[in-house]
Design a protein around this motif. Structure first.
Motif, PDB file in Angstrom:
ATOM      1  N   VAL A  35      44.098  24.850  51.653  1.00 37.93           N
ATOM      2  CA  VAL A  35      43.480  26.162  51.483  1.00 37.93           C
ATOM      3  C   VAL A  35      42.359  26.036  50.455  1.00 37.93           C
ATOM      4  O   VAL A  35      42.573  25.536  49.344  1.00 37.93           O
ATOM      5  CB  VAL A  35      44.512  27.203  51.010  1.00 37.93           C
ATOM      6  CG1 VAL A  35      43.831  28.547  50.754  1.00 37.93           C
ATOM      7  CG2 VAL A  35      45.628  27.335  52.038  1.00 37.93           C
ATOM      8  N   VAL A  36      41.162  26.506  50.815  1.00 35.93           N
ATOM      9  CA  VAL A  36      40.010  26.489  49.906  1.00 35.93           C
ATOM     10  C   VAL A  36      39.612  27.948  49.666  1.00 35.93           C
ATOM     11  O   VAL A  36      39.039  28.593  50.540  1.00 35.93           O
ATOM     12  CB  VAL A  36      38.834  25.692  50.484  1.00 35.93           C
ATOM     13  CG1 VAL A  36      37.710  25.601  49.447  1.00 35.93           C
ATOM     14  CG2 VAL A  36      39.277  24.296  50.913  1.00 35.93           C
ATOM     15  N   GLU A  37      39.934  28.448  48.495  1.00 36.72           N
ATOM     16  CA  GLU A  37      39.735  29.866  48.165  1.00 36.72           C
ATOM     17  C   GLU A  37      39.579  29.983  46.649  1.00 36.72           C
ATOM     18  O   GLU A  37      40.405  29.483  45.883  1.00 36.72           O
ATOM     19  CB  GLU A  37      40.946  30.683  48.638  1.00 36.72           C
ATOM     20  CG  GLU A  37      41.023  32.099  48.127  1.00 36.72           C
ATOM     21  CD  GLU A  37      39.858  32.965  48.586  1.00 36.72           C
ATOM     22  OE1 GLU A  37      39.126  33.457  47.701  1.00 36.72           O
ATOM     23  OE2 GLU A  37      39.688  33.133  49.807  1.00 36.72           O
ATOM     24  N   VAL A  91      44.695  34.723  43.385  1.00 36.78           N
ATOM     25  CA  VAL A  91      45.715  35.602  43.972  1.00 36.78           C
ATOM     26  C   VAL A  91      45.662  35.539  45.481  1.00 36.78           C
ATOM     27  O   VAL A  91      46.692  35.444  46.159  1.00 36.78           O
ATOM     28  CB  VAL A  91      45.526  37.047  43.472  1.00 36.78           C
ATOM     29  CG1 VAL A  91      46.495  37.986  44.188  1.00 36.78           C
ATOM     30  CG2 VAL A  91      45.735  37.129  41.957  1.00 36.78           C
ATOM     31  N   VAL A  92      44.428  35.560  46.035  1.00 37.76           N
ATOM     32  CA  VAL A  92      44.275  35.484  47.494  1.00 37.76           C
ATOM     33  C   VAL A  92      44.764  34.133  48.012  1.00 37.76           C
ATOM     34  O   VAL A  92      45.439  34.049  49.046  1.00 37.76           O
ATOM     35  CB  VAL A  92      42.792  35.703  47.882  1.00 37.76           C
ATOM     36  CG1 VAL A  92      42.608  35.529  49.388  1.00 37.76           C
ATOM     37  CG2 VAL A  92      42.335  37.081  47.453  1.00 37.76           C
ATOM     38  N   ALA A  93      44.453  33.057  47.282  1.00 33.53           N
ATOM     39  CA  ALA A  93      44.875  31.723  47.698  1.00 33.53           C
ATOM     40  C   ALA A  93      46.390  31.625  47.760  1.00 33.53           C
ATOM     41  O   ALA A  93      46.955  31.064  48.712  1.00 33.53           O
ATOM     42  CB  ALA A  93      44.304  30.681  46.744  1.00 33.53           C
ATOM     43  N   GLU A 136      48.767  30.899  50.965  1.00 37.14           N
ATOM     44  CA  GLU A 136      49.752  29.819  50.924  1.00 37.14           C
ATOM     45  C   GLU A 136      51.133  30.333  51.325  1.00 37.14           C
ATOM     46  O   GLU A 136      51.850  29.691  52.111  1.00 37.14           O
ATOM     47  CB  GLU A 136      49.801  29.218  49.521  1.00 37.14           C
ATOM     48  CG  GLU A 136      50.835  28.109  49.390  1.00 37.14           C
ATOM     49  CD  GLU A 136      50.992  27.653  47.949  1.00 37.14           C
ATOM     50  OE1 GLU A 136      51.370  26.471  47.749  1.00 37.14           O
ATOM     51  OE2 GLU A 136      50.745  28.463  47.027  1.00 37.14           O
ATOM     52  N   LYS A 137      51.512  31.500  50.775  1.00 38.52           N
ATOM     53  CA  LYS A 137      52.810  32.078  51.089  1.00 38.52           C
ATOM     54  C   LYS A 137      52.943  32.359  52.583  1.00 38.52           C
ATOM     55  O   LYS A 137      53.979  32.052  53.199  1.00 38.52           O
ATOM     56  CB  LYS A 137      52.996  33.360  50.280  1.00 38.52           C
ATOM     57  CG  LYS A 137      54.323  34.060  50.529  1.00 38.52           C
ATOM     58  CD  LYS A 137      54.428  35.332  49.705  1.00 38.52           C
ATOM     59  CE  LYS A 137      55.736  36.079  50.005  1.00 38.52           C
ATOM     60  NZ  LYS A 137      55.838  37.334  49.228  1.00 38.52           N
ATOM     61  N   LYS A 183      38.122  38.718  56.663  1.00 41.53           N
ATOM     62  CA  LYS A 183      39.094  39.378  55.793  1.00 41.53           C
ATOM     63  C   LYS A 183      38.865  40.889  55.818  1.00 41.53           C
ATOM     64  O   LYS A 183      37.719  41.334  55.904  1.00 41.53           O
ATOM     65  CB  LYS A 183      38.952  38.871  54.350  1.00 41.53           C
ATOM     66  CG  LYS A 183      39.200  37.384  54.165  1.00 41.53           C
ATOM     67  CD  LYS A 183      38.932  37.004  52.711  1.00 41.53           C
ATOM     68  CE  LYS A 183      39.116  35.526  52.466  1.00 41.53           C
ATOM     69  NZ  LYS A 183      38.816  35.147  51.061  1.00 41.53           N
ATOM     70  N   PRO A 184      39.913  41.690  55.689  1.00 41.25           N
ATOM     71  CA  PRO A 184      41.320  41.303  55.657  1.00 41.25           C
ATOM     72  C   PRO A 184      41.841  40.972  57.062  1.00 41.25           C
ATOM     73  O   PRO A 184      41.320  41.474  58.057  1.00 41.25           O
ATOM     74  CB  PRO A 184      42.007  42.543  55.088  1.00 41.25           C
ATOM     75  CG  PRO A 184      41.152  43.674  55.565  1.00 41.25           C
ATOM     76  CD  PRO A 184      39.734  43.149  55.557  1.00 41.25           C
TER      77      PRO A 184
END
Length: 376
Positions: A8-10, A14-16, A20-21, A105-106
């Motif tokens: 993940v590249v962010e 918090v968004v990253a 991930e979750k 997004k979103p």
């Protein structure tokens, strides 16, 4: 296709973590998170992921589009953009990097899951196509080399036959008997050369097509080898001294006679072909504990180390053969016959000193015993 690694590249932490979750809940692995283009390249190089989820706006001088292009060029790993940028200029820049997806997004979890699965399957499909194209190219090159070799190896004996026939037609009535016999022998030798080439090609074709069978029969190996050596020396008009030595009882073996003929005839022919006239060649037979070990040793030109890994490839010939004629099919045929026989081969060679080829076969214990032996 759960379980694949996704980087993940962010730049928003918090968004990253939220992405991930979600990925972990979907069953994917997330080995790394990056917040800049440089860090993204570092993490991709370190983890070799199956996919990269890339935000366009990143920390640092380079943005996600530049990072995606570098990943595509250097690693050939698919990239899906996850970004809030949907303006025409950004889309046009992103298209140049050939992304596997572009999600605004979103987004919801289902949309993300579908995009990832489509991208992963597309990558597999493209990889399969590349492999198929490479194999097709290899096949075209192999066919081209085959026809080139075939034409060259047939043209030489055919030219000899034609030349001999023309000379005999023109001068046959006045030609000395010894010269006439010489021309007849050359014609016969050329025909045998063509016949051997055809036999090798047909045998390889049958092996490739699965129609070459393994049919073991009772065989007196020592007698078989002596007869084969006599035949090869007669056909090749060889001045080489071929010595046969035997260890153990090799009179009651169970082997495929046709496959063994191809194996030994090619090994002995190579030993003769690449050795000086009058030099010595040894064929050692050993039959320990149900196995059969055949070793052919010559003191010929040897095989350069760089050629030895390619010995069994079709049409490959060592770089030091010079003008010695050959097709590069002999050891290919040997290997295929050995594979059918469940055998193994080992080649030890030193340029300028000679070559030793050792073949190990298993004598089949279920071989039918000949009737004459049953009555003893």
């Amino acid at each position: 296709m759960a379980g694949e690694k996704i980087v993940v590249v962010e730049d928003e932490r918090v968004v990253a973590r939220d992405i991930e979750k979600r990925l972990l809940q979907l069953g994917y692995a997330v080995p790394a998170i990056a917040s800049s283009a440089d860090e993204a390249l570092q993490k991709v190089a370190e983890h070799h992921p199956d996919l990269v989820l890339m935000d366009i706006q990143l920390w640092g001088e380079a943005d996600g589009i530049e990072a995606a292009e570098a990943i595509r060029v250097n690693f050939d790993i698919p990239v899906i953009y996850l970004t809030a940028y949907a303006d025409e200029a950004t889309l046009q820049r992103a298209k140049v990097t050939e992304p596997f997806g572009y999600i605004i997004k979103p987004f919801d979890e289902r949309e993300l899951h579908v995009a990832i699965e489509v991208a992963l399957r597309r990558r597999l499909a493209e990889a399969a196509i590349r492999v198929a194209l490479e194999k097709e190219q290899e096949l075209r090159e192999l066919k081209s080399r085959f026809w080139s070799m075939f034409a060259h190896e047939f043209r030489t004996p055919m030219t000899s036959i034609l030349s001999c026939a023309q000379v005999m037609e023109q001068y046959g009535n006045t030609m000395p008997e010894a010269r006439r016999r010489e021309y007849l022998y050359l014609i016969q030798s050329s025909i045998r050369s063509m016949d051997n080439l055809l036999n090798d090609i047909l045998t390889i074709a049958r092996a490739e097509g699965g129609s070459l069978e393994f049919s073991p029969t009772f065989l007196n190996l020592e007698q078989f080898c002596r007869e084969l050596v006599e035949e090869i020396q007669f056909i090749s008009d060889s001045t080489h001294s071929i010595t046969i030595t035997t260890q153990g009882n090799c009179a009651n073996t169970c082997l495929d006679k046709k496959l063994l003929w191809h194996i030994l005839s090619n090994l002995l022919s190579n030993a003769i072909k690449y050795s000086a006239h009058g030099s010595s060649i040894t064929l050692e037979l050993s039959c320990p504990n149900g196995d059969v070990v055949l070793t052919v040793t010559d003191v010929g030109i040897g095989i350069p180390p760089e050629d030895q890994p390619h010995l069994f490839e079709p049409f490959h010939r060592a770089s030091n053969v010079g003008t010695v004629p050959g097709t590069g099919l002999g050891l290919t045929l040997v290997k295929k016959c050995l594979d059918l026989h469940g055998g193994h081969i080992q080649v030890n060679s030193t340029p300028g000193q000679g070559t030793t080829v050792t073949v190990r076969l298993h004598s089949n214990s279920s071989c039918p015993i000949p009737e004459q032996m049953q009555n003893r």
